[in-house]
Design a protein around this motif. Structure first.
Motif, mmCIF file in Angstrom:
data_model
loop_
_atom_site.group_PDB
_atom_site.id
_atom_site.type_symbol
_atom_site.label_atom_id
_atom_site.label_comp_id
_atom_site.label_asym_id
_atom_site.label_seq_id
_atom_site.Cartn_x
_atom_site.Cartn_y
_atom_site.Cartn_z
ATOM 1 N N THR A 103 0.798 -1.231 0.000
ATOM 2 C CA THR A 103 0.000 0.000 0.000
ATOM 3 C C THR A 103 0.827 1.276 0.000
ATOM 4 O O THR A 103 0.363 2.299 -0.492
ATOM 5 C CB THR A 103 -0.943 0.042 1.220
ATOM 6 N N SER A 104 2.033 1.223 0.534
ATOM 7 C CA SER A 104 2.817 2.447 0.673
ATOM 8 C C SER A 104 4.156 2.387 -0.055
ATOM 9 O O SER A 104 4.464 3.250 -0.873
ATOM 10 C CB SER A 104 3.060 2.736 2.163
ATOM 11 N N THR A 105 4.946 1.370 0.224
ATOM 12 C CA THR A 105 6.312 1.315 -0.299
ATOM 13 C C THR A 105 6.352 1.170 -1.817
ATOM 14 O O THR A 105 7.026 1.941 -2.499
ATOM 15 C CB THR A 105 7.077 0.154 0.366
ATOM 16 N N LEU A 106 5.644 0.187 -2.363
ATOM 17 C CA LEU A 106 5.679 -0.031 -3.817
ATOM 18 C C LEU A 106 5.118 1.150 -4.604
ATOM 19 O O LEU A 106 5.737 1.566 -5.600
ATOM 20 C CB LEU A 106 4.960 -1.325 -4.185
ATOM 21 N N PRO A 107 3.967 1.722 -4.195
ATOM 22 C CA PRO A 107 3.498 2.901 -4.939
ATOM 23 C C PRO A 107 4.505 4.056 -4.911
ATOM 24 O O PRO A 107 4.688 4.737 -5.927
ATOM 25 C CB PRO A 107 2.198 3.279 -4.225
ATOM 26 N N ASP A 108 5.174 4.265 -3.788
ATOM 27 C CA ASP A 108 6.193 5.321 -3.716
ATOM 28 C C ASP A 108 7.362 5.025 -4.640
ATOM 29 O O ASP A 108 7.875 5.932 -5.312
ATOM 30 C CB ASP A 108 6.707 5.488 -2.280
ATOM 31 N N LEU A 109 7.790 3.763 -4.687
ATOM 32 C CA LEU A 109 8.902 3.395 -5.561
ATOM 33 C C LEU A 109 8.520 3.558 -7.033
ATOM 34 O O LEU A 109 9.317 4.036 -7.840
ATOM 35 C CB LEU A 109 9.349 1.962 -5.286
ATOM 36 N N ARG A 110 7.288 3.140 -7.374
ATOM 37 C CA ARG A 110 6.832 3.302 -8.764
ATOM 38 C C ARG A 110 6.782 4.769 -9.156
ATOM 39 O O ARG A 110 7.175 5.135 -10.267
ATOM 40 C CB ARG A 110 5.452 2.666 -8.945
ATOM 41 N N GLY A 115 12.795 0.305 -9.430
ATOM 42 C CA GLY A 115 12.390 -1.045 -9.806
ATOM 43 C C GLY A 115 12.381 -2.034 -8.661
ATOM 44 O O GLY A 115 12.435 -1.680 -7.485
ATOM 45 N N ILE A 116 12.364 -3.305 -9.041
ATOM 46 C CA ILE A 116 12.235 -4.406 -8.092
ATOM 47 C C ILE A 116 13.435 -4.495 -7.152
ATOM 48 O O ILE A 116 13.280 -4.802 -5.967
ATOM 49 C CB ILE A 116 11.990 -5.758 -8.821
ATOM 50 N N THR A 117 14.629 -4.206 -7.652
ATOM 51 C CA THR A 117 15.814 -4.252 -6.798
ATOM 52 C C THR A 117 15.688 -3.250 -5.664
ATOM 53 O O THR A 117 16.018 -3.548 -4.514
ATOM 54 C CB THR A 117 17.095 -3.975 -7.613
ATOM 55 N N LEU A 120 13.314 -4.595 -3.063
ATOM 56 C CA LEU A 120 13.883 -5.652 -2.223
ATOM 57 C C LEU A 120 14.787 -5.100 -1.127
ATOM 58 O O LEU A 120 15.037 -5.779 -0.132
ATOM 59 C CB LEU A 120 14.660 -6.648 -3.081
ATOM 60 N N LEU A 121 15.261 -3.884 -1.295
ATOM 61 C CA LEU A 121 16.168 -3.291 -0.322
ATOM 62 C C LEU A 121 15.466 -2.378 0.679
ATOM 63 O O LEU A 121 16.128 -1.701 1.460
ATOM 64 C CB LEU A 121 17.278 -2.518 -1.046
ATOM 65 N N THR A 122 14.146 -2.364 0.670
ATOM 66 C CA THR A 122 13.424 -1.525 1.630
ATOM 67 C C THR A 122 13.374 -2.203 2.994
ATOM 68 O O THR A 122 13.446 -3.428 3.102
ATOM 69 C CB THR A 122 11.991 -1.222 1.157
ATOM 70 N N VAL A 123 13.231 -1.396 4.016
ATOM 71 C CA VAL A 123 13.135 -1.912 5.382
ATOM 72 C C VAL A 123 11.942 -2.856 5.509
ATOM 73 O O VAL A 123 12.039 -3.901 6.166
ATOM 74 C CB VAL A 123 13.017 -0.743 6.382
ATOM 75 N N GLU A 124 10.829 -2.505 4.885
ATOM 76 C CA GLU A 124 9.622 -3.324 4.988
ATOM 77 C C GLU A 124 9.831 -4.719 4.417
ATOM 78 O O GLU A 124 9.415 -5.711 5.022
ATOM 79 C CB GLU A 124 8.440 -2.640 4.286
ATOM 80 N N VAL A 125 10.465 -4.805 3.270
ATOM 81 C CA VAL A 125 10.688 -6.116 2.640
ATOM 82 C C VAL A 125 11.709 -6.923 3.435
ATOM 83 O O VAL A 125 11.525 -8.123 3.662
ATOM 84 C CB VAL A 125 11.101 -5.962 1.156
#
Length: 158
Positions: A103-110, A115-117, A120-125
């Motif tokens: 809900t938060s991390t992926l939309p911000d990254l997009r 990208g996916i790398t 994968l390096l976020t605190v949440e993941v």
């Protein structure tokens, strides 16, 4: 020569296996402290801000979910530290990290064109992966779960 190296490797592995509870204990402490701190903030310091943030993400029942997530993080973090009901709390916290990522991390990254790398390096993941590991590995020997299991395991028949 090869047999000496194999024997040395075997001894090193045996030593590492004897102390395998230490990294599990450290992971529980680090994760537990982090979640207890963020949960405390959600429950007692900035609950209204969390509700506003959850509302902006489109999370249903943001007021209720802010209390639930704050409670899971705070109490789950404390119980991870002592290693009580570790698998249960690790699973709940992993679910919270999955929801946070989606809900938060992926939309911000997009939005930032990453990208996916980067994901994968976020605190949440990373927390999600460690929590899933705890669900499968269990709390290790330095935990209340281990003490309770030892105390309540039936003695083998003579």
């Amino acid at each position: 020569m090869i047999s000496k190296i194999a024997a040395l490797v075997s001894k090193v592995y045996a030593l590492l296996n004897r102390f395998e509870g230490i990294p599990i204990f450290l992971a529980r402490i680090v994760l537990g402290l982090g979640f207890a701190q963020t949960g405390y903030g959600k429950l007692f310091k900035n609950h209204d801000g969390v509700v506003t943030f959850f509302t902006s993400l489109g999370i249903p029942a943001p007021g209720l979910n802010a209390w639930v997530v704050g409670g899971v993080e705070f109490f789950g973090g404390i119980l991870l530290i002592v290693g009580l009901l570790t698998r249960v709390w690790a699973l709940q916290l992993a679910f919270a990290m999955l929801v946070a990522t989606l809900t938060s991390t992926l939309p911000d990254l997009r939005k930032d064109g990453k990208g996916i790398t980067d994901a994968l390096l976020t605190v949440e993941v990373m927390a999600f992966v460690m929590l899933v590991w705890l669900v499968f590995s269990g709390p290790g020997p330095f935990s209340m779960d281990h003490i309770a299991a030892k105390k309540h395991t039936p003695k083998p028949a003579a």
